[in-house]
Design a protein around this motif. Structure first.
Motif, PDB file in Angstrom:
ATOM      1  N   VAL A 498      20.336  78.715  10.578  1.00 14.38           N
ATOM      2  CA  VAL A 498      20.910  79.760  10.979  1.00 14.38           C
ATOM      3  C   VAL A 498      21.786  80.346  10.045  1.00 14.38           C
ATOM      4  O   VAL A 498      21.684  81.862   9.764  1.00 14.38           O
ATOM      5  N   GLU A 499      22.545  79.542   9.358  1.00 17.86           N
ATOM      6  CA  GLU A 499      23.482  80.062   8.053  1.00 17.86           C
ATOM      7  C   GLU A 499      22.709  80.631   6.813  1.00 17.86           C
ATOM      8  O   GLU A 499      22.886  81.804   6.624  1.00 17.86           O
ATOM      9  N   LYS A 500      21.101  80.247   6.741  1.00 14.39           N
ATOM     10  CA  LYS A 500      20.632  81.066   5.682  1.00 14.39           C
ATOM     11  C   LYS A 500      19.986  82.227   6.120  1.00 14.39           C
ATOM     12  O   LYS A 500      19.848  83.132   5.352  1.00 14.39           O
ATOM     13  N   LEU A 501      19.633  82.152   7.209  1.00 16.68           N
ATOM     14  CA  LEU A 501      18.952  83.658   7.944  1.00 16.68           C
ATOM     15  C   LEU A 501      20.284  84.779   8.002  1.00 16.68           C
ATOM     16  O   LEU A 501      20.007  85.673   7.948  1.00 16.68           O
ATOM     17  N   THR A 502      21.596  84.010   8.653  1.00 14.94           N
ATOM     18  CA  THR A 502      22.487  84.960   8.566  1.00 14.94           C
ATOM     19  C   THR A 502      22.590  85.806   7.270  1.00 14.94           C
ATOM     20  O   THR A 502      23.240  87.033   7.271  1.00 14.94           O
ATOM     21  N   ARG A 503      22.715  84.841   6.149  1.00 13.45           N
ATOM     22  CA  ARG A 503      23.035  85.226   4.765  1.00 13.45           C
ATOM     23  C   ARG A 503      22.099  86.402   4.434  1.00 13.45           C
ATOM     24  O   ARG A 503      22.248  87.372   3.621  1.00 13.45           O
ATOM     25  N   ARG A 504      20.931  86.528   4.975  1.00 12.18           N
ATOM     26  CA  ARG A 504      19.823  87.418   4.818  1.00 12.18           C
ATOM     27  C   ARG A 504      20.020  88.516   5.674  1.00 12.18           C
ATOM     28  O   ARG A 504      19.295  89.462   5.646  1.00 12.18           O
ATOM     29  N   GLY A 505      21.096  88.647   6.552  1.00  9.25           N
ATOM     30  CA  GLY A 505      21.180  89.862   7.318  1.00  9.25           C
ATOM     31  C   GLY A 505      20.617  89.678   8.720  1.00  9.25           C
ATOM     32  O   GLY A 505      20.392  90.506   9.410  1.00  9.25           O
ATOM     33  N   VAL A 506      20.159  88.400   8.969  1.00  8.28           N
ATOM     34  CA  VAL A 506      19.299  88.170  10.337  1.00  8.28           C
ATOM     35  C   VAL A 506      20.183  87.492  11.320  1.00  8.28           C
ATOM     36  O   VAL A 506      20.915  86.504  11.184  1.00  8.28           O
ATOM     37  N   LEU A 507      20.115  88.246  12.417  1.00  8.38           N
ATOM     38  CA  LEU A 507      20.961  87.864  13.543  1.00  8.38           C
ATOM     39  C   LEU A 507      20.008  86.817  14.401  1.00  8.38           C
ATOM     40  O   LEU A 507      19.012  87.109  14.697  1.00  8.38           O
ATOM     41  N   VAL A 508      20.720  85.617  14.408  1.00  9.30           N
ATOM     42  CA  VAL A 508      20.108  84.395  15.162  1.00  9.30           C
ATOM     43  C   VAL A 508      20.468  84.215  16.587  1.00  9.30           C
ATOM     44  O   VAL A 508      21.892  83.853  16.872  1.00  9.30           O
ATOM     45  N   LEU A 509      19.727  84.290  17.675  1.00  7.37           N
ATOM     46  CA  LEU A 509      20.196  83.911  19.031  1.00  7.37           C
ATOM     47  C   LEU A 509      19.558  82.776  19.518  1.00  7.37           C
ATOM     48  O   LEU A 509      18.417  82.665  19.216  1.00  7.37           O
ATOM     49  N   ALA A 510      20.270  81.909  20.341  1.00  3.98           N
ATOM     50  CA  ALA A 510      19.495  80.756  20.829  1.00  3.98           C
ATOM     51  C   ALA A 510      19.675  81.028  22.276  1.00  3.98           C
ATOM     52  O   ALA A 510      20.737  81.419  22.916  1.00  3.98           O
ATOM     53  N   SER A 511      18.655  80.353  22.847  1.00  8.67           N
ATOM     54  CA  SER A 511      18.644  80.393  24.592  1.00  8.67           C
ATOM     55  C   SER A 511      18.080  79.017  24.994  1.00  8.67           C
ATOM     56  O   SER A 511      17.361  78.149  24.448  1.00  8.67           O
ATOM     57  N   GLY A 512      18.735  78.768  26.080  1.00  4.60           N
ATOM     58  CA  GLY A 512      18.119  77.500  27.084  1.00  4.60           C
ATOM     59  C   GLY A 512      18.444  76.156  26.356  1.00  4.60           C
ATOM     60  O   GLY A 512      17.627  75.029  26.500  1.00  4.60           O
ATOM     61  N   ILE A 513      19.486  76.221  25.706  1.00  4.27           N
ATOM     62  CA  ILE A 513      20.071  74.796  25.017  1.00  4.27           C
ATOM     63  C   ILE A 513      20.179  73.928  26.190  1.00  4.27           C
ATOM     64  O   ILE A 513      20.918  74.148  26.997  1.00  4.27           O
ATOM     65  N   ARG A 514      19.564  72.709  26.259  1.00  5.82           N
ATOM     66  CA  ARG A 514      19.692  71.658  27.394  1.00  5.82           C
ATOM     67  C   ARG A 514      21.254  70.971  27.382  1.00  5.82           C
ATOM     68  O   ARG A 514      21.545  70.836  26.105  1.00  5.82           O
ATOM     69  N   PRO A 515      21.753  70.486  28.408  1.00  8.70           N
ATOM     70  CA  PRO A 515      22.807  69.812  28.413  1.00  8.70           C
ATOM     71  C   PRO A 515      22.943  68.699  27.350  1.00  8.70           C
ATOM     72  O   PRO A 515      23.977  68.450  26.640  1.00  8.70           O
ATOM     73  N   GLY A 516      21.863  67.731  27.430  1.00  2.84           N
ATOM     74  CA  GLY A 516      21.845  66.437  26.569  1.00  2.84           C
ATOM     75  C   GLY A 516      21.687  66.754  25.031  1.00  2.84           C
ATOM     76  O   GLY A 516      21.857  66.034  24.503  1.00  2.84           O
ATOM     77  N   GLN A 517      21.705  68.090  24.745  1.00  2.81           N
ATOM     78  CA  GLN A 517      21.700  68.557  23.129  1.00  2.81           C
ATOM     79  C   GLN A 517      23.033  69.053  22.906  1.00  2.81           C
ATOM     80  O   GLN A 517      23.152  69.211  21.803  1.00  2.81           O
ATOM     81  N   ARG A 518      23.929  69.492  23.751  1.00  6.16           N
ATOM     82  CA  ARG A 518      24.889  70.079  23.217  1.00  6.16           C
ATOM     83  C   ARG A 518      25.763  69.333  22.365  1.00  6.16           C
ATOM     84  O   ARG A 518      26.619  69.468  21.468  1.00  6.16           O
ATOM     85  N   GLN A 519      26.018  67.879  22.687  1.00  7.62           N
ATOM     86  CA  GLN A 519      26.931  67.081  22.010  1.00  7.62           C
ATOM     87  C   GLN A 519      26.596  66.924  20.673  1.00  7.62           C
ATOM     88  O   GLN A 519      27.488  66.994  19.767  1.00  7.62           O
ATOM     89  N   VAL A 520      25.218  66.881  20.385  1.00  6.57           N
ATOM     90  CA  VAL A 520      24.868  66.563  18.681  1.00  6.57           C
ATOM     91  C   VAL A 520      25.010  67.914  18.203  1.00  6.57           C
ATOM     92  O   VAL A 520      25.442  67.835  16.847  1.00  6.57           O
ATOM     93  N   LEU A 521      24.754  69.002  18.795  1.00  5.61           N
ATOM     94  CA  LEU A 521      24.949  70.322  18.138  1.00  5.61           C
ATOM     95  C   LEU A 521      26.448  70.752  17.879  1.00  5.61           C
ATOM     96  O   LEU A 521      26.892  71.024  16.806  1.00  5.61           O
ATOM     97  N   ASP A 522      27.307  70.133  19.072  1.00  3.21           N
ATOM     98  CA  ASP A 522      28.699  70.238  18.680  1.00  3.21           C
ATOM     99  C   ASP A 522      29.319  69.468  17.699  1.00  3.21           C
ATOM    100  O   ASP A 522      30.256  69.797  17.063  1.00  3.21           O
ATOM    101  N   SER A 523      28.702  68.048  17.431  1.00  3.67           N
ATOM    102  CA  SER A 523      29.115  67.374  16.523  1.00  3.67           C
ATOM    103  C   SER A 523      29.041  67.765  14.946  1.00  3.67           C
ATOM    104  O   SER A 523      29.777  67.376  14.115  1.00  3.67           O
ATOM    105  N   VAL A 524      28.006  68.576  14.791  1.00  4.44           N
ATOM    106  CA  VAL A 524      27.810  69.009  13.293  1.00  4.44           C
ATOM    107  C   VAL A 524      28.255  70.362  13.198  1.00  4.44           C
ATOM    108  O   VAL A 524      28.227  70.983  11.918  1.00  4.44           O
ATOM    109  N   GLY A 525      29.071  70.953  14.105  1.00  5.37           N
ATOM    110  CA  GLY A 525      29.388  72.387  14.134  1.00  5.37           C
ATOM    111  C   GLY A 525      28.161  73.446  14.179  1.00  5.37           C
ATOM    112  O   GLY A 525      28.546  74.710  14.163  1.00  5.37           O
ATOM    113  N   ALA A 526      26.992  73.152  14.791  1.00  4.02           N
ATOM    114  CA  ALA A 526      25.831  74.139  15.056  1.00  4.02           C
ATOM    115  C   ALA A 526      26.062  74.816  16.426  1.00  4.02           C
ATOM    116  O   ALA A 526      25.851  76.156  16.447  1.00  4.02           O
ATOM    117  N   LEU A 527      26.774  74.343  17.444  1.00  4.33           N
ATOM    118  CA  LEU A 527      27.135  74.678  18.381  1.00  4.33           C
ATOM    119  C   LEU A 527      28.078  76.004  18.427  1.00  4.33           C
ATOM    120  O   LEU A 527      27.962  76.931  18.942  1.00  4.33           O
TER     121      LEU A 527
END
Length: 572
Positions: A498-527
C-alpha cells in the motif's frame, strides 16, 4: 501458587487408572492370559537380544521387559499396548553407552521418564497425529537397517569392534571375520532367521522365534559346537532397586541424550498405540495417559538395571492378533517373563548370541512393509523425498535428528504447496448502465484484485511482487473477503505494498476485511493506513463508488447522473 498446585494435582489424578480399566480386565481373563503367555514367548528372545545390543547385557533387557512392561500396561493409555526394550531405542542407546557408560544410560532413562510425565501433564500427546506417513515409514526403514547392521558382529561370531556408527562397526566386523571365519555363528544366525521368516509365512500364529532359539541352543549343546558364544550368566531374579548409578555432576552432559530418548519413547509408543487401535474395533488409546505410563515405566526401569523402554509395535501386534481385550494381557506377559527370570535363568544363559542375532535380523526384515514403501514412493515426489531423506538420516545420524529433518522437510514442502494455492486475480468491472466510453474510462483508471487463500509468510512476498507491478492506474481495489488466514508477515507485506503504490500516486482501497484479520493488520499498523482518508470499506460496491468519486475529483470522469450508483465488480 496453591491453585496452580491443585490444578497440577488434578491433572495427574486424571491420568491414573480408573475403575473402568480394572473392570475391563475381568471380562475375558482366560483369553487375556493366553494372549499374555504368547506375547511373553515372543518377547523373551527380543528382550534378551535388545539388551545385548544396547551394551548393558541380556539381564538389562529382561529387567526392562518385566518392570517397564508391567508399569506401562497398568498406567498406560492403551488397553492393548505391550512395552519393553525395542530396536529403535537400542539404536539411540549404543552411542550413549560408548560415551557415558552403563550408568549414563540408566540416568538418561530416569531423566527421560520425568520428561515424559511432563509431556503428559502438558497434554502433548495429541501432536503425534501431525507426523506425516512418509516420516514414519522412512523412520521405520532406517531403524530396520540399523538393527540389522547392529547384529553383524554377533551373527559373524566376532567381538564387537570399537565405534558408535553402525556402518563402521559392521564393516570392521566383516573385516575381522574375513581374517578368521566363524561359520558356526553364521550358520546359527542364518538358520534362526530363515526359520522365523519362513514360519511366519506358513503359520503366522506360531511363535517361531522361541522355537528357533530353543532348537539352536539344543543343537549347540548336543553337538558341542565351538564358536557359538552363549549369553553368559544371568542373575536369578531382579536386582534390588537402587539409585547408585546416579551422578549429579553428569546430569548436564546427559540432558541432551535424555531429550532424544524421551522424544523417541513418545514417538514410538504413540505410534504403536495408534497401530493397535487400527487393528481392532472399538479401541481408542489416550495419548496423554500413554505418555504418563511410559514415563513411570522409564523412571522405574533404571532402578532395577533396565534400559529405557517404549511401546513395542511387533509385540503389541502379536497381543492383538492373539485375542487380547484388556491390559491384563500385557501384565501377564510381564509376569511370565518375571517367572522365567527367577526360575530359568541358568537355561536362558546358554542361548547362543548368534541365535539372538538371527532373531533380530528376522525382526528387522519383518519391520519393512514393502507395500507401504512402494505406495508412498509412487504417491508424490515430495513423499518419496521425505521418506528417503528420513531413512538416510536415521542410518547416518540418529533417530531424533532423522525425525526432525523429516518433519522440517515435510513442513517446508507442505508450505510450498499451500503458498502455491494463493490466488491474486484481477476482477473485471461490469458494464452496468454505462456507455462504452465511460466503461472504458473506468477500466482504464480502476483495477480490482481479489486475494483468494492464505496470505502468510510463505506466499506474501509473491503477492507483494505482483501487486507493486500493477500497470499505470489511478485506483487499486483489494477484495479481501476470501483471504482465509493472515499472519504478521502477510500484514506487513500488505502494508508495504500500500505504501509503495501510494508513493506512486495510486489510491489503494480495501474491501471485505474479515473480523479475524483485523487484529493482525492493526498490530503492524496496516489497518490504520487503510483507514486513512477512508480507504477501507465493508463491501466492494462501496469501494467502487469511492474510487469513482476520486476519479471525478481528479477530473477524469464526469459526475454521476441521477439514480446511478457507479460500476461494480462481478461477484464470482
Amino acid at each position: 501458587m496453591s491453585s496452580l498446585i491443585s490444578r497440577a494435582g488434578a491433572r495427574i489424578v486424571s491420568l491414573l487408572p480408573t475403575r473402568a480399566d480394572l473392570a475391563e480386565m475381568g471380562r475375558a481373563p482366560r483369553r487375556d492370559l493366553l494372549a499374555g503367555l504368547t506375547v511373553a514367548i515372543v518377547a523373551l528372545p527380543l528382550a534378551l537380544g535388545f539388551g545385548v545390543s544396547s551394551g548393558l547385557g541380556a539381564a538389562a533387557g529382561l529387567a526392562t521387559a518385566v518392570v517397564a512392561g508391567a508399569l506401562a500396561a497398568l498406567f498406560g493409555g492403551s488397553n492393548l499396548q505391550v512395552s519393553g526394550p525395542t530396536g529403535a531405542m537400542t539404536v539411540v542407546l549404543v552411542p550413549i553407552v560408548a560415551q557415558h557408560g552403563p550408568g549414563g544410560v540408566l540416568t538418561v532413562g530416569l531423566l527421560a521418564g520425568l520428561m515424559l510425565i511432563a509431556l503428559a501433564a502438558l497434554r502433548a500427546g495429541k501432536y503425534m497425529r501431525y507426523v506425516p506417513a512418509p516420516v514414519v515409514e522412512g523412520f521405520t526403514l532406517g531403524i530396520a537397517c540399523v538393527i540389522g547392521l547392529q547384529q553383524v558382529p554377533n551373527a559373524l561370531g566376532v567381538p564387537a569392534p570399537e565405534g558408535d556408527r553402525v556402518l563402521v562397526v559392521a564393516w570392521r566386523a566383516v573385516a575381522e571375520f574375513a581374517g578368521a571365519p566363524n561359520w558356526t555363528a553364521v550358520g546359527l544366525a542364518v538358520a534362526v532367521a530363515v526359520v522365523m521368516l519362513a514360519g511366519a509365512r506358513l503359520r503366522p500364529t506360531v511363535p517361531f522365534s522361541i522355537v528357533a532359539v530353543i532348537a539352536a541352543t539344543v543343537v549347540v549343546q548336543v553337538a558341542g559346537l565351538d564358536g557359538a558364544k552363549p549369553i553368559g550368566d544371568l542373575p536369578s531374579g531382579l536386582l534390588a532397586p537402587s539409585l547408585s548409578f546416579l551422578e549429579p555432576g553428569a546430569l548436564g552432559a546427559l540432558l541432551a541424550p535424555a531429550v532424544a530418548v524421551a522424544a523417541l519413547a513418545a514417538l514410538e509408543s504413540l505410534l504403536s498405540a495408534s497401530v493397535a487401535d487400527g487393528m481392532t474395533v472399538g479401541q481408542k488409546h489416550d495419548p496423554d495417559r500413554e505418555l504418563f505410563g511410559q514415563g513411570l515405566a522409564n523412571i522405574a526401569s533404571p532402578l532395577f538395571g533396565g534400559v529405557p523402554a517404549t511401546g513395542a509395535i511387533a509385540r503389541t501386534a502379536v497381543n492383538v492378533r492373539t485375542g487380547a481385550s484388556s491390559r491384563l494381557a500385557a501384565l501377564a506377559h510381564a509376569a511370565v517373563l518375571a517367572v522365567i527370570v527367577f526360575a530359568a535363568a541358568p537355561l536362558v544363559s546358554e542361548i547362543p548370541l548368534a541365535a539372538l542375532a538371527g532373531v533380530l535380523l528376522a525382526t528387522a526384515v519383518r519391520m519393512v512393509e514393502v507395500g507401504s514403501l512402494r505406495a508412498l514412493m509412487k504417491a508424490t515426489r515430495s513423499d518419496a523425498l521425505i521418506l528417503v531423506l528420513t531413512a538416510v538420516a536415521t542410518l547416518a545420524l540418529d533417530l531424533v535428528y532423522a525425525v526432525i529433518i523429516g518433519l522440517a522437510v515435510a513442513g517446508a514442502l507442505a508450505l510450498r504447496d499451500v503458498a502455491g494455492q494463493v490466488r491474486f486475480d484481477q476482477v473485471p468491472l461490469d458494464r452496468g448502465d454505462h456507455c462504452d466510453e465511460e466503461h472504458a474510462l473506468l477500466a482504464e483508471h480502476i483495477v480490482a484484485y481479489r486475494i483468494d487463500g492464505p496470505l502468510f509468510f510463505a506466499a506474501a512476498h509473491r503477492f507483494l511482487l505482483d501487486l507493486t507491478e500493477v500497470a499505470d492506474v489511478r485506483v487499486v481495489i483489494l477484495r479481501m473477503s476470501r483471504v482465509s488466514t493472515m499472519d504478521a508477515t502477510g500484514a506487513l507485506v500488505l502494508k508495504d505494498a500500500v505504501e509503495k503504490l501510494t508513493r506512486r500516486g495510486v489510491l489503494v482501497l480495501a474491501s471485505g476485511i474479515r473480523p479475524g484479520q483485523r487484529q493482525v493488520l492493526d498490530s503492524v499498523g496496516a489497518l490504520e493506513l487503510l483507514r486513512h482518508e477512508g480507504r477501507e470499506y465493508a463491501t466492494t460496491p462501496e469501494a467502487i463508488r469511492a474510487a469513482r468519486g476520486h476519479l471525478e475529483g481528479a477530473g477524469l470522469l464526469p459526475a454521476l447522473r441521477a439514480g446511478e450508483d457507479g460500476p461494480h465488480v462481478r461477484d464470482e
